[in-house]
Design a protein around this motif. Structure first.
Motif: not given
Length: 791
Positions: A42-47, A262-266, A268-269, A277-282
């Protein structure tokens, strides 16, 4: 009715305390692991999602076409910022920014060296952090202003009101505090302790603005934009894609295509493939989500197996209840209520365990995680998970036990509690998951060690670094001479980038053998003389720089020579985008791992400059103790740079930090593998105890007929050993598939050998044998007279 259900459930739980404790312990640990990982996920998705209008905020990027390969860069130019601001009406506001860095702040006798940003005046219209004092729209009207975070204001001014007071910035100018904002949350991608307007830089150095607006190739900034309400990125994308293509003579501009992320993808992607942009930390977030789910499933399997294994004890109860009129649904409710009660107790214990372990877990994961006790949605989610876990763990026992036929049960013809196929399957699933986690832990450890043992290409030992400022740059020659003359350092130099990174990439325009339309982008390092000596880098061919004024020479690394396809590089001429005058290749240095120890060395070229660069590198003399050196260095740096505290870093620690993500993955995988094995063994211990109890008379008869302890041990253990071996056979190919895919993310990687699977299987087998043996040997040593005594 419900009260009777509850009383009966509680009576059955307290009647079999041992098995209840095993069930609760297994479930609570499994739920605690799942809760910990859930909070981390949840913390990671809340960035960045705490910011107002975060859906409208974007970062400007450039996709650079390099001979068919698309490279993505976030470095952009002031000219691009100006073009977007003036030519794209869909953009509500825009702010350029540096990449944040440490600057000196002085208030009275307080001197701090703190990280902050130098950004455009609209930065707080984009990142809408709440202002405690001051206003966002008025904060940067004066170029000589600064906005502080609350904690920094307190560090500088104490309890005194910081507003409208002066802060000495970089020991050069006084800036007025025009705003104080709340501290930037830990889950923010763009983080800082203060912001100075970029208009301040242009006020003290107008040439910087002229140069920045002069070309799209002067890429040294990052740009943030906020789109107008109702505007989608798709509406803007075609307008900005080729906005740089008006600069016809600039290869860098003509081969660049502007995009927005988009800011919301910085957060995790962070990985880019062909400009997208693809899955990085995600990928890591998903990995640990799966691990948390597996550990919880293992705990639920424990509950199912222990409950169904003891079904013989409940069979007569079911028969009597049905005989006196109970319906099957009543029995299902009864057993589900027992499961819910056990799960509820386990949940309370799990929350307590999570609360106790959260500080250590947050430190390990370098996260700021809390349990949101005051959040109603958290409790609704927890209740939902509690019910789901209770159903998952209790549904099979409930429907299994309630299915018994009363006539067969009361006649004693039903063989409840015997080792069923379904229970064996569940044990296999349980241990397959645990063994997979063991295999993963070993592979991750091997990959980390493999990269750590890889030659770095330069000497990390006793190499230190300090960020330069204006005072240090002015006094560099005297500083360097004093450090060397006093025997503190054997060599001193400066470089544009730290020893463990490359901050700038640029294009080579001309070289021998260049094909039509070919472009080459590579790392670029401006360095002082003695750079290669200080770094401990070795030459394959040629030489280094003669002196600080050897400004027409260039040194390439092996990767760059290979990229340019140069057979005999020494003496050949090249020209670059930033300088049309030709450079002569005078040396080829061996590759050094400056960016990632898991990837191939980045093609890099080195230029010599007489001017001190951003980073001072110095290697301590071998005959001086590190602590003594730091004490003497502190005095010398304070002499030449009295306005700032002496700051330093060890290169070996910076290099080691490149393994942080992999080491975190390995530690967490190992921790959760251990917990998974522990939970599995709790269930195995309970099953072994019950089977030994069930076969008490059989064991007694076998001992009377001469069976040895070893034979009795083998009788009770062999079924479990076979199940663990089957689990090994299942876990091996499944683990290989996923781990092979994970390793493909690295250019420099290990090969997965059979030894890993054998070792993991032996570890699991040994743990299982030890767990089962306790009960088996206990049963083998039991007195057969007592076990054969008539009940």
């Amino acid at each position: 009715m419900f009260k009777n259900y509850f009383k009966t459930a509680w009576r059955n739980i307290t009647k079999t305390v041992g098995y209840s404790v095993l069930n609760i312990a297994g479930l609570s640990i499994g739920m605690a692991v799942a809760l910990l990982i859930g909070l981390w996920v949840y913390y990671q998705y809340s960035f960045d999602k705490f910011l107002p209008d975060y859906q409208s905020v974007y970062r400007v990027q450039r996709n650079f076409n390099s001979n068919g390969d698309t490279l993505t860069f976030q470095t952009t130019s002031l000219k691009l910022a100006d073009a977007l601001r003036t030519q794209i009406p869909e953009i509500e506001c825009l702010a350029e920014s540096d990449w944040t860095g440490n600057h000196g702040l002085i208030v009275g006798d307080k001197k701090l060296y703190v990280e902050g940003a130098i950004s455009g005046t609209d930065i707080f219209r984009i990142f809408q952090y709440p202002f405690i004092k001051g206003k966002a729209d008025a904060a940067f009207k004066d170029p000589y202003s600064i906005v502080l975070t609350e904690s920094l204001a307190k560090s500088l001014f104490g309890n005194k009101d910081a507003m409208n007071h002066m802060v000495r910035f970089d020991n050069a100018h006084d800036l007025k505090v025009t705003g104080i904002i709340n501290d930037v949350p830990a889950n923010a991608s763009f983080s800082f302790n203060y912001v100075v307007p970029s208009s301040y830089v242009y006020a003290i150095n107008p040439q910087a603005k002229t140069d920045g607006l002069g070309s799209y190739g002067n890429n040294n900034l990052q740009i943030f934009v906020k789109l107008k309400p109702g505007i989608a990125y798709a509406q803007v994308a075609p307008k900005i894609r080729e906005i740089e293509h008006t600069e016809k003579g600039n290869i860098n501009a003509m081969d660049s295509y502007v995009t927005l992320q988009p800011l919301e993808r910085w957060h995790l992607y962070s990985n880019y493939v062909n400009g997208k942009d693809t899955e990085g930390f995600l990928n890591y977030v998903k990995m640990f989500s799966i691990i948390g789910s597996l550990v919880l499933i293992i705990a639920c399997i424990n509950f199912i197996n222990l409950t169904t294994a003891r079904s013989e004890k409940r069979a007569k109860e079911v028969g009597v209840r049905k005989a006196i009129g109970s319906q099957r649904k009543d029995l299902v409710i009864q057993f589900l209520l027992e499961a819910f009660l056990l799960t509820a107790i386990a949940f309370v214990l799990a929350v307590f365990l999570t609360y106790l372990s959260l500080p250590a877990f947050s430190t390990l994961t370098q996260s700021h995680i809390i349990i949101p006790f005051g959040n109603i949605y958290f409790w609704l989610l927890m209740i939902g998970c509690l019910i789901l876990t209770a159903l998952l763990a209790g549904s099979r026992p409930a429907f299994y036990l309630s299915s018994f036929q009363p006539v067969k049960v009361l006649k004693g013809t039903i063989q409840a509690g015997k080792s069923s196929l379904s229970r064996k399957v569940l044990v296999v699933v349980q241990f397959s998951c645990s063994i997979s986690l063991i295999i993963s832990t070993i592979i991750i450890y091997q990959q980390i060690q493999f990269a750590k043992n890889r030659p770095s290409g330069y000497s990390l030992s006793r190499l230190m670094q300090t960020s330069m400022n204006e005072d240090l740059s002015k006094n560099f020659t005297a500083l360097k001479n004093e450090i060397i003359n006093k025997g503190i350092a054997s060599s001193v130099t400066t470089a544009m980038s730290p020893a463990t990174d490359i901050w700038w990439h640029t294009d080579i325009q001309q070289w021998a053998g260049k094909q039509a339309g070919e472009t080459v982008e590579m790392g670029c390092m401006f360095v002082s003389d003695d750079y290669f000596k200080t770094m401990g880098m070795n030459f394959k061919q040629g030489r280094g720089f003669n002196n600080s004024y050897d400004s027409t020479s260039v040194v390439f690394n092996e990767a760059a020579i290979k990229r340019l396809r140069l057979k005999n590089p020494l003496g050949q001429k090249i020209t670059t985008y930033f300088n049309n005058n030709p450079y002569t290749i005078v040396g080829v240095v061996k590759d050094a791992l400056m960016i990632s120890p898991f990837k191939a060395a980045d093609p890099t070229m080195f230029y010599c400059t007489p001017y001190a660069q951003h980073n001072m590198l110095y290697r301590l003399s071998p005959n001086i103790k590190t602590q003594d050196a730091i004490t003497q260095l502190t005095a010398i740096f304070n002499k030449y740079d009295p306005a700032y505290p002496y700051e330093y870093a060890f290169t070996d620690e910076q290099y080691a930090s490149k393994f942080n993500l992999e080491m975190l993955t390995g530690k967490l995988a190992g921790l959760f593998a251990g917990l998974a094995i522990f939970i599995s063994c709790l269930g195995l211990f309970g099953l072994a105890a019950y089977i030994a109890e069930q076969r008490t008379k059989e064991i007694g008869i076998r001992k009377v007929l001469g069976a040895s302890v070893h034979q009795v041990w083998l009788l009770l253990s062999k079924d479990f050993i076979v199940l663990v071996l089957i689990s090994c056979l299942i876990a091996a190919p499944v683990s290989f598939y996923f781990l092979h895919s994970w390793l493909m993310n690295y250019d420099y990687r290990i090969s997965i050998g059979a030894g890993v699977f054998v070792l993991s299987g032996l570890i699991a087998l040994l743990i299982a044998v030890i767990t089962v043996s306790f009960q088996s040997i206990k049963a083998a040593f039991a007195n057969p007279v007592k076990s054969l005594r008539t009940e």
